[in-house]
Structure formats: C-alpha cells, structure tokens
Write a protein that holds these residues in place. Structure first.
Motif, short mmCIF file in Angstrom:
data_model
loop_
_atom_site.label_atom_id
_atom_site.label_comp_id
_atom_site.label_asym_id
_atom_site.label_seq_id
_atom_site.Cartn_x
_atom_site.Cartn_y
_atom_site.Cartn_z
N GLN A 11 30.48 48.52 29.74
CA GLN A 11 29.54 48.89 29.47
C GLN A 11 29.07 49.30 27.90
O GLN A 11 28.35 48.74 27.28
N ALA A 12 30.50 48.59 27.31
CA ALA A 12 30.16 48.75 25.56
C ALA A 12 29.72 47.12 25.45
O ALA A 12 29.60 47.10 24.76
N GLN A 13 30.24 46.29 26.41
CA GLN A 13 29.93 44.44 25.83
C GLN A 13 28.50 44.30 26.89
O GLN A 13 28.18 43.41 26.78
N GLY A 14 28.09 45.31 27.76
CA GLY A 14 26.90 45.24 28.82
C GLY A 14 26.94 43.81 29.50
O GLY A 14 25.91 43.26 29.45
N ILE A 15 28.04 43.85 30.11
CA ILE A 15 28.14 42.80 31.10
C ILE A 15 28.03 43.50 32.29
O ILE A 15 28.24 44.76 32.86
N THR A 16 26.89 43.08 33.53
CA THR A 16 25.81 43.37 34.16
C THR A 16 26.25 42.80 35.21
O THR A 16 26.50 42.09 35.73
N GLU A 17 25.56 43.56 36.67
CA GLU A 17 25.71 42.57 37.76
C GLU A 17 24.08 41.56 37.78
O GLU A 17 24.11 40.53 38.06
N ARG A 18 23.37 42.39 36.36
CA ARG A 18 22.47 41.42 36.86
C ARG A 18 22.75 39.86 35.41
O ARG A 18 22.25 38.67 36.20
N LEU A 19 23.52 40.11 34.69
CA LEU A 19 24.15 38.20 34.43
C LEU A 19 24.87 37.79 35.00
O LEU A 19 24.95 36.65 35.27
N LYS A 20 25.72 38.80 35.99
CA LYS A 20 26.31 37.87 36.63
C LYS A 20 25.32 37.40 38.19
O LYS A 20 25.79 36.05 38.62
N GLU A 21 24.23 37.16 38.15
CA GLU A 21 22.91 36.82 39.15
C GLU A 21 22.51 35.81 38.34
O GLU A 21 22.17 34.69 38.34
N GLU A 22 22.38 36.05 36.68
CA GLU A 22 21.49 35.00 36.32
C GLU A 22 23.06 33.93 35.39
O GLU A 22 22.52 32.08 35.60
N ASN A 23 24.39 34.20 35.00
CA ASN A 23 24.66 33.04 34.78
C ASN A 23 26.04 33.75 35.39
O ASN A 23 27.03 34.38 34.62
N ALA A 24 26.47 33.37 36.74
CA ALA A 24 28.02 33.38 36.76
C ALA A 24 29.59 32.82 36.29
O ALA A 24 30.33 33.69 36.31
N GLU B 267 29.48 32.50 32.69
CA GLU B 267 30.14 33.81 31.75
C GLU B 267 30.03 34.55 32.03
O GLU B 267 31.16 35.48 31.67
N TRP B 268 29.51 35.46 32.71
CA TRP B 268 29.69 36.48 33.51
C TRP B 268 31.09 36.19 33.85
O TRP B 268 32.01 37.95 33.57
N VAL B 269 31.83 35.56 34.83
CA VAL B 269 33.59 35.62 34.98
C VAL B 269 34.17 35.57 33.93
O VAL B 269 35.63 35.90 33.68
N GLN B 270 33.82 34.71 32.46
CA GLN B 270 34.70 34.49 31.47
C GLN B 270 34.22 36.06 30.66
O GLN B 270 35.73 36.80 30.17
N HIS B 271 33.76 36.60 30.36
CA HIS B 271 33.85 37.69 29.95
C HIS B 271 34.95 39.06 30.58
O HIS B 271 35.68 39.62 30.15
N LEU B 272 34.69 38.97 32.12
CA LEU B 272 35.39 40.05 32.44
C LEU B 272 36.67 39.24 32.82
O LEU B 272 37.29 40.24 32.40
N ASN C 11 38.33 38.49 30.48
CA ASN C 11 38.33 38.06 28.59
C ASN C 11 39.11 40.06 28.68
O ASN C 11 39.38 40.69 28.01
N ILE C 12 38.10 40.53 29.46
CA ILE C 12 37.65 42.06 29.47
C ILE C 12 39.23 43.06 30.17
O ILE C 12 40.45 43.16 29.69
N ARG C 13 39.70 41.72 31.39
CA ARG C 13 41.09 42.19 32.38
C ARG C 13 42.27 42.32 31.69
O ARG C 13 42.66 42.49 31.39
N ALA C 14 41.93 41.01 30.40
CA ALA C 14 43.41 40.79 29.33
C ALA C 14 43.51 41.47 28.79
O ALA C 14 44.27 41.88 28.48
N CYS C 15 42.37 41.71 27.89
CA CYS C 15 42.39 43.26 27.00
C CYS C 15 43.18 44.70 27.64
O CYS C 15 44.28 45.78 26.69
N ALA C 16 42.20 45.04 29.04
CA ALA C 16 43.21 46.25 29.78
C ALA C 16 44.35 45.83 30.01
O ALA C 16 44.95 47.21 30.16
N ARG C 17 44.89 44.77 30.41
CA ARG C 17 45.85 44.87 30.99
C ARG C 17 47.03 44.99 29.56
O ARG C 17 48.08 46.11 30.17
N GLU C 18 46.79 44.46 28.46
CA GLU C 18 47.34 44.47 27.06
C GLU C 18 47.31 46.02 26.94
O GLU C 18 48.47 46.36 26.67
#
Length: 124
Positions: free
Chosen positions: A86-99, A101-106, A108-115
C-alpha cells in the motif's frame, strides 16, 4: 534405606551394574506443525541460546513455543507485505500493465519483510 526426593516425587531408578540410574522422561507434548520461521528460530536457539533451548526441551514446551513463534512471524510477515504494498502503490493494475515490474517490486517487498521479521522475532 531412606527414600530420596526423586523417589518421593514418584521417580524410579533402574539398576545398571553397581549403579542406580534415574529413569527420566520428557513430558509428552502435543505435536504441532512448525514452519520455516519456527525452524529458523529453533536453529537460533540451538546455536546461541542453549540454556533457553534446553529449558524448553526438558519442560516439554519446545514444540508449542516454536509453533507460536512460527504463527507470530507469519502473521507479521503478511501484515508487513500488505502495508508495504500500500505504501509503495503496488496494485493489481500494475500487475496487469507490467507484470515484470510488479514481480520486481513484490520480491523486494518480501525480502524487506523477511529481514524485518528475522530481526524482530526470529533472531531476538
């Protein structure tokens, strides 16, 4: 011969040669599934917190403790991912438009959350 404190509490001895060895058992505990987070914390306890590990193991609370840590860590991980998305604005729309980029952001988010979960819960 006078009874020892161990015998008064219901303990029994087994004769091996000239020695009486106490028959010790670990209390039974309910088996609960332990996931990745619980396994990581178990490794941490064995390596860096040996007294805590031994106390939990001999009291019969290790499995319950690890299952609880696993549940807490998984819940924290999922909450962190949602809030970061939510903070970075990663939405399902981004997933549809540029999969890609969406995977890259996700990722990165998972790695930060895991840490964060490792620092706050697993290795603490």
């Amino acid at each position: 011969m006078a009874k020892t404190i161990f015998e008064e509490l219901g303990g029994k001895y087994e004769r091996q040669g000239d020695y009486l060895i106490p028959c010790l058992t670990v209390p039974a505990e309910e088996e609960q599934p332990i996931g990745t987070w619980g396994q990581r914390h178990l490794d941490y306890l064995k390596q860096y917190r040996k007294v805590t590990y031994t106390n939990l193991l001999t009291s019969g609370r290790l499995n319950t403790y690890l299952a609880d840590i696993d549940r807490q860590a998984q819940e924290r991980f999922e909450r962190l991912i949602e809030s970061m998305k939510q903070a970075q604005g990663i939405t399902e729309r981004l997933k549809e438009e540029n999969a890609l980029e969406w995977v890259q952001h996700l990722n990165n988010i998972r790695a930060c959350a895991r840490e964060t979960v490792n620092k706050e819960i697993i290795y603490n």
